[in-house]
Design an enzyme around this catalytic site. Structure first.
Site, PDB file in Angstrom:
ATOM      1  CG  ASP A   1      -1.978   0.943   1.170  1.00 43.15           C
ATOM      2  OD1 ASP A   1      -2.317   1.688  -0.075  1.00 43.15           O
ATOM      3  OD2 ASP A   1      -2.720   1.334   1.964  1.00 43.15           O
TER       4      ASP A   1
ATOM      5  NE  ARG B   1      -3.765   5.598   0.689  1.00 38.54           N
ATOM      6  CZ  ARG B   1      -3.697   5.246  -0.682  1.00 38.54           C
ATOM      7  NH1 ARG B   1      -3.650   5.978  -1.570  1.00 38.54           N
ATOM      8  NH2 ARG B   1      -3.717   4.069  -0.998  1.00 38.54           N
TER       9      ARG B   1
ATOM     10  CG  ASP C   1      -1.266   2.749   6.568  1.00 40.53           C
ATOM     11  OD1 ASP C   1      -1.410   1.587   6.977  1.00 40.53           O
ATOM     12  OD2 ASP C   1      -2.049   3.692   6.523  1.00 40.53           O
TER      13      ASP C   1
END
Length: 227
Positions: free
Chosen positions: A73, A77, A91
């Site tokens: 991912d 962001r 993340d």
């Protein structure tokens, strides 16, 4: 996250498990998410600063790849920016340890359905749920585009299905305005259909280091006033 020790990977400080919700404590990153940080800053960051930020992300991903992890991912962001504009990969909700010999072509194959971030995901990962460091390299190319476009949404207002169809027909994102040509060429390398043709993260780091040593290569010709 607790095992990661790299200046371009977010550092885990602790875990709070005394009751719902369970929480993690990480180092403090002043500027927050990279995509939000970049928006509205066009003209305030030089190409060399942007390349240094991209180099940091690539170094963090090189570390993770060499440790046998695939992120799955990677997106602006999910990159955090500290007070000194150092970018840190974060993340790890979708990250997985890779199966197989790290010297061959380790993969992570998801047997679960679930949603995947289509605009950032390599074609083979979309089609077959097969994730490798090469699929992370595809995502890194999208991050490069996000950085050079100062937080623009990849593929703009196209639907996810339109994005999938366009990529299958060999469409690739054009260079953002004022993007140095060597950086767009590196993006296109990351978006090779064959995953074996994509650059590895050590290769990406070396390519960015060469650009940093030769800042004149980042110059962009001024627009022709006559069109």
């Amino acid at each position: 996250m607790g095992q990661f020790r790299h200046p371009n990977v977010v550092r885990l400080r602790g875990v709070v498990s005394a009751g719902p919700p369970a929480m993690i404590i990480t180092e403090f990153l002043l500027h927050g998410a990279l995509d939000a940080f970049l928006r509205g800053r066009e003209g305030t960051l030089s190409p060399l600063q942007l390349v240094a930020m991209l180099r940091g992300i690539a170094a963090g991903m090189r570390y993770l790849a060499e440790a046998g992890f695939v992120h799955r991912d990677l997106a602006a962001r999910n990159i955090l920016v500290d007070a000194h504009l150092v970018c840190k990969v974060s993340d790890f909700g979708l990250s997985r340890a890779l199966d197989g010999d790290r010297d061959s072509d380790p993969t992570y194959t998801s047997s679960l359905g679930g949603k995947i971030p289509i605009r950032w995901t390599a074609p083979e990962a979309i089609a077959f749920r097969t994730f490798t460091s090469a699929s992370d390299a595809w995502s890194y190319g999208i991050v490069m585009w996000e950085v050079l476009s100062f937080g623009e949404r990849p593929y703009w207002d196209m639907s996810n299905q339109d994005v999938i169809n366009a990529i299958e027909q060999d469409y690739r994102l054009p260079p953002p305005p004022r993007c140095p040509p060597p950086l767009h060429r590196l993006m296109l390398d990351c978006w090779q259909r064959e995953r074996s043709a994509r650059p590895t993260f050590p290769h990406i780091v070396r390519a960015l280091d060469r650009l940093i040593r030769r800042p004149e290569s980042l110059r962009v010709a001024p627009p022709d006033p006559h069109g």
